[in-house]
Design an enzyme around this catalytic site. Sequence first.
Site, PDB file in Angstrom:
ATOM      1  N   SER A 244       0.261   6.394   1.493  1.00 38.75           N
ATOM      2  CA  SER A 244      -0.834   5.364   1.293  1.00 38.75           C
ATOM      3  C   SER A 244      -2.353   5.999   1.022  1.00 38.75           C
ATOM      4  O   SER A 244      -2.479   7.167   1.615  1.00 38.75           O
ATOM      5  CB  SER A 244      -0.937   4.282   2.299  1.00 38.75           C
ATOM      6  OG  SER A 244      -2.157   3.339   1.988  1.00 38.75           O
TER       7      SER A 244
ATOM      8  N   TYR B 206      -2.208   2.112  11.217  1.00 37.69           N
ATOM      9  CA  TYR B 206      -1.603   2.461   9.839  1.00 37.69           C
ATOM     10  C   TYR B 206      -1.931   3.625   9.110  1.00 37.69           C
ATOM     11  O   TYR B 206      -1.233   4.538   8.671  1.00 37.69           O
ATOM     12  CB  TYR B 206      -1.714   1.309   9.090  1.00 37.69           C
ATOM     13  CG  TYR B 206      -1.112   1.240   7.795  1.00 37.69           C
ATOM     14  CD1 TYR B 206       0.259   0.786   7.566  1.00 37.69           C
ATOM     15  CD2 TYR B 206      -1.822   1.422   6.445  1.00 37.69           C
ATOM     16  CE1 TYR B 206       0.880   0.671   6.291  1.00 37.69           C
ATOM     17  CE2 TYR B 206      -1.053   1.531   5.268  1.00 37.69           C
ATOM     18  CZ  TYR B 206       0.179   1.025   5.144  1.00 37.69           C
ATOM     19  OH  TYR B 206       0.853   1.197   3.812  1.00 37.69           O
TER      20      TYR B 206
HETATM   21  P1  NAD Z   1       7.276  -4.700   1.373  1.00 39.78           P
HETATM   22  O1  NAD Z   1       7.101  -5.314   2.762  1.00 39.78           O
HETATM   23  O2  NAD Z   1       7.131  -5.493   0.357  1.00 39.78           O
HETATM   24  O3  NAD Z   1       8.607  -3.980   1.428  1.00 39.78           O
HETATM   25  C1  NAD Z   1       9.008  -2.793   2.527  1.00 39.78           C
HETATM   26  C2  NAD Z   1      10.467  -2.827   2.808  1.00 39.78           C
HETATM   27  O4  NAD Z   1      10.703  -2.175   3.814  1.00 39.78           O
HETATM   28  C3  NAD Z   1      11.114  -4.385   3.305  1.00 39.78           C
HETATM   29  O5  NAD Z   1      11.987  -4.552   2.306  1.00 39.78           O
HETATM   30  C4  NAD Z   1      11.488  -4.543   4.571  1.00 39.78           C
HETATM   31  O6  NAD Z   1      12.692  -5.092   4.901  1.00 39.78           O
HETATM   32  C5  NAD Z   1      11.806  -2.812   4.982  1.00 39.78           C
HETATM   33  N1  NAD Z   1      11.541  -2.487   6.261  1.00 39.78           N
HETATM   34  C6  NAD Z   1      10.597  -2.656   7.019  1.00 39.78           C
HETATM   35  N2  NAD Z   1      10.779  -2.360   8.333  1.00 39.78           N
HETATM   36  C7  NAD Z   1      12.139  -1.972   8.200  1.00 39.78           C
HETATM   37  C8  NAD Z   1      13.043  -1.222   9.308  1.00 39.78           C
HETATM   38  N3  NAD Z   1      12.660  -1.197  10.452  1.00 39.78           N
HETATM   39  N4  NAD Z   1      14.065  -0.817   8.984  1.00 39.78           N
HETATM   40  C9  NAD Z   1      14.316  -0.916   7.485  1.00 39.78           C
HETATM   41  N5  NAD Z   1      13.766  -1.340   6.807  1.00 39.78           N
HETATM   42  C10 NAD Z   1      12.663  -2.018   6.774  1.00 39.78           C
HETATM   43  O7  NAD Z   1       6.350  -3.280   1.533  1.00 39.78           O
HETATM   44  P2  NAD Z   1       5.871  -2.482  -0.112  1.00 39.78           P
HETATM   45  O8  NAD Z   1       4.449  -3.088   0.014  1.00 39.78           O
HETATM   46  O9  NAD Z   1       6.804  -2.574  -1.012  1.00 39.78           O
HETATM   47  O10 NAD Z   1       5.496  -1.132   0.753  1.00 39.78           O
HETATM   48  C11 NAD Z   1       6.614  -0.189   0.628  1.00 39.78           C
HETATM   49  C12 NAD Z   1       5.937   1.001   1.020  1.00 39.78           C
HETATM   50  O11 NAD Z   1       4.610   1.428   0.277  1.00 39.78           O
HETATM   51  C13 NAD Z   1       5.385   1.195   2.629  1.00 39.78           C
HETATM   52  O12 NAD Z   1       5.547   2.385   3.229  1.00 39.78           O
HETATM   53  C14 NAD Z   1       3.822   0.940   2.361  1.00 39.78           C
HETATM   54  O13 NAD Z   1       3.309   1.250   3.486  1.00 39.78           O
HETATM   55  C15 NAD Z   1       3.502   1.587   1.389  1.00 39.78           C
HETATM   56  N6  NAD Z   1       2.511   1.115   0.582  1.00 39.78           N
HETATM   57  C16 NAD Z   1       2.132  -0.243   0.017  1.00 39.78           C
HETATM   58  C17 NAD Z   1       1.156  -0.623  -0.477  1.00 39.78           C
HETATM   59  C18 NAD Z   1       0.873  -1.758  -1.021  1.00 39.78           C
HETATM   60  O14 NAD Z   1      -0.262  -2.166  -1.546  1.00 39.78           O
HETATM   61  N7  NAD Z   1       1.951  -2.785  -1.085  1.00 39.78           N
HETATM   62  C19 NAD Z   1      -0.109   0.538  -0.717  1.00 39.78           C
HETATM   63  C20 NAD Z   1       0.121   1.623  -0.286  1.00 39.78           C
HETATM   64  C21 NAD Z   1       1.338   2.101   0.547  1.00 39.78           C
END
Ligand code: NAD
Length: 260
Positions: free
Chosen positions: A151, A164
């Site tokens: 991120s 985080y």
């Molecule tokens: P999201 O919450 O929409 O999806 C995350 C997925 O991970 C979900 O399907 C959830 O069930 C799964 N998950 C969570 N804990 C888990 C566990 N213990 N075991 C197995 N699966 C698990 O999140 P997102 O926004 O799609 O984020 C995906 C990645 O991108 C993450 O690593 C997040 O930190 C990173 N990220 C997101 C953003 C954003 O703005 N959305 C920005 C930067 C980085």
Amino acid sequence: MSTTTQILPTATALPEKVALITGAARGIGAAIAVRLARDGITVALADIRLAAVEQLAEEIRQSGGRAVAFGVDLAGADDIAALEVSVRATLGQIDILVNNAGIIQPKGFADSTVEEWDRLMAVNLRAVFLLCRAALPELRRRHGAIINIASTAGIRAQADNGPYCVAKSGVIMLTQALAQELLADGVRVNCVCPGAVDTPLMKEYVHARGMPESLDELAGTGMLLPPEDVASVVAFLAGDGSRSVTGHITVVDRGALIAG
Ligand code: NAD
């Protein structure tokens, strides 16, 4: 099914490769799964939300792609080892590992409990180490590729989100150190740092901070990315077009970081 999940027929599929994608039930992980499946890659979709990931796997199969769902809690070391074994047993190989799953706890250090810190680190950082380690013999054998989703919060600190930021910063350093460790093995390790992406996690984050309207404001400025924009960069890093790229940190944020 929406048109965004449309997959090319299997007849046009590219060379046989298998990608294991964590957190594939929704958000960025689901977009990566659909994109890689569309590129002809067999996708292993792993998530704690088993029903949701089974449904997505079914949608991909119905659209002509190849997908299998796996339930896993990435906070558990035994679960992670079992996942790697199951994917190889079911699909025969792993060529690409996408460590995407992540959770957010919009709290600063002062308000975070030991349990919250441990859970955040277990899912966002320790699981990346454990799954990379488990898959390494197979990735060495296949001269594979690892793509870690960190991120921009791992590059620039955010108030009230310190733990985080620490975990994501750890994922960035893990990527660079592991890439160095694996140079001689022909296994590439790269990292993608998204900015704000329109996903359920982002919605939960702004609601927890009591600022749901900030999402509309962000969308209005064009700085809220569709998950597909992250997925297309992952597809590049997973493919042969990036065969000379390793240890690289790719920021995908429409310039938010450099804009300050
Ligand atoms: P999201 O919450 O929409 O999806 C995350 C997925 O991970 C979900 O399907 C959830 O069930 C799964 N998950 C969570 N804990 C888990 C566990 N213990 N075991 C197995 N699966 C698990 O999140 P997102 O926004 O799609 O984020 C995906 C990645 O991108 C993450 O690593 C997040 O930190 C990173 N990220 C997101 C953003 C954003 O703005 N959305 C920005 C930067 C980085």
